[in-house]
Design an enzyme around this catalytic site. Structure first.
Site, PDB file in Angstrom:
ATOM      1  CB  CYS A   1      -0.976  -0.018   1.170  1.00 26.62           C
ATOM      2  SG  CYS A   1      -0.228   0.096   2.816  1.00 26.62           S
TER       3      CYS A   1
ATOM      4  CG  HIS B   1      -4.592   0.016   3.741  1.00 21.07           C
ATOM      5  ND1 HIS B   1      -3.859  -0.903   3.017  1.00 21.07           N
ATOM      6  CD2 HIS B   1      -5.503   0.541   2.873  1.00 21.07           C
ATOM      7  CE1 HIS B   1      -4.325  -0.948   1.772  1.00 21.07           C
ATOM      8  NE2 HIS B   1      -5.312  -0.081   1.657  1.00 21.07           N
TER       9      HIS B   1
ATOM     10  CG  HIS C   1      -6.579   0.444  -1.884  1.00 14.86           C
ATOM     11  ND1 HIS C   1      -6.760  -0.331  -0.766  1.00 14.86           N
ATOM     12  CD2 HIS C   1      -7.609   0.117  -2.708  1.00 14.86           C
ATOM     13  CE1 HIS C   1      -7.837  -1.083  -0.896  1.00 14.86           C
ATOM     14  NE2 HIS C   1      -8.386  -0.825  -2.067  1.00 14.86           N
TER      15      HIS C   1
END
Length: 343
Positions: A259, A307, A319
């Site tokens: 990520c 994240h 993402h």
């Protein structure tokens, strides 16, 4: 910005965040759990948990790995400096040895006797004057040598401390790597225990329980949702070019991403250097509220910001979700938002 204000404008409201978090847990990634839960629901929930924990360990790995690389660079620079200082000390010592020899040879004869024996007193006085200057210069050289040796000892001690820290960082990297691999292996085992159709549906589903947009689909960013800057626009374009690339933990492109690797790589294409971890990236700019988000803003998730994705407009982020799921679009509210950062 009207369309933005329709996007979870209470992204930082604790009640709404809690509700989104409960929905994320209660809704399996295939959709809302029916009244009578499937016996496979617990396994899907456990896979989600393992992916979350693996991602947290991945960001810890990224932090340790980045520190390891920085320490290696610092140690290389320190070793170069130490080598240069040692060469300078050797030169000073050689010079002092020559001066000491010259002084001994010149001063070995009693000055009064040397004056009596001199055929040219003026010449003797000139030599004596030179000897005085040599002595003064020698004292300065000695002071310089002493200072250089102190500096060298300090640099060597600091380099030793960095080497010790580097070894600790290497061990931390190895430990985090083992943690990630163990959790991902367990997640794969659980996924493989699901029926084929449910496993395929899990891979297609988003963490919010809604299906993410396909890699070739553009979320039609509204006209009033312009990026905050030209560099933000370039970063969004780079992120879009990565759609469909695989999630690879610890990777920051160009063929695979985790990520924070995706957001770091995307902004690097725009000429902006971001830190390696999602936590550090969430603090790498100006904080804005979710209802003010513009394309290119970084959206961090969970309380620990473990994240991160890039907002692209129309309620969507790009993402790298988790292993097995490629870089894609998903709803910005797929998980509780902890911050939105404008780079």
């Amino acid at each position: 910005m009207g369309s933005h204000r329709r996007l979870a404008p209470t992204g930082f409201d604790r009640g709404t965040v809690a509700a989104v978090g409960l929905l994320s847990v209660a809704a399996a990634v295939l959709g809302a759990v029916p009244a009578t839960a499937s016996p496979h629901d617990d396994r899907r929930t456990e896979v989600d948990r393992l992916h979350t924990e693996a991602e947290q360990a991945t960001e810890a790995y990224n932090k340790a790995d980045a520190r390891t690389e920085a320490l290696r660079a610092e140690i290389d620079a320190a070793q170069d400096s130490i080598a240069r200082q040692q060469a300078r000390i050797n030169t000073l010592r050689d010079g002092l040895g020559s001066l000491a020899g010259a002084q001994y040879r010149s001063g070995g004869v009693d000055p009064a006797l040397a004056l009596l024996l001199s055929a040219d007193p003026d010449d003797y006085l000139d030599k004596a004057s030179v000897l005085d200057r040599i002595t003064t210069h020698q004292a300065g050289e000695l002071r310089e040598l002493e200072g250089a040796m102190r500096d060298l000892a300090q640099d060597r001690a600091e380099a030793g401390e960095k080497l010790t820290e580097l070894e600790k960082s290497r061990k931390a990297v190895a430990a985090h790597k083992k943690t990630v691999e163990r959790k991902l292996a367990e997640a794969r085992r659980l996924l493989n225990s699901l029926p084929d159709d449910e496993r395929a549906a899990y891979d297609r589903g988003s963490r919010s329980g809604r299906t993410g947009l396909a890699a070739g689909t553009d979320p039609a960013v509204p006209g009033d949702a312009a990026p905050a800057s030209g560099r933000a626009a370039a970063a969004v374009a780079a992120a879009r070019s990565a759609l469909g690339k695989p999630y690879v933990w610890g990777a920051n492109g160009p063929t695979g991403f985790d990520c924070s690797g995706l957001t770091q790589w995307s902004y690097a294409q725009a000429g902006i250097g971001l830190p390696r971890t999602s936590q550090a990236q969430s603090g790498a700019g100006q904080r804005v509220s979710l209802d003010q988000a513009q394309p290119g803003d970084l959206v961090a998730y969970r309380d620990d910001a473990s994240h991160i994705g890039m907002y692209v407009g129309n309620g969507q982020v790009i993402h790298a979700p988790y292993p097995g799921a490629p870089v894609r679009y998903d709803p910005v509210g797929m998980m509780p938002v902890s911050s939105v950062t404008r780079v």
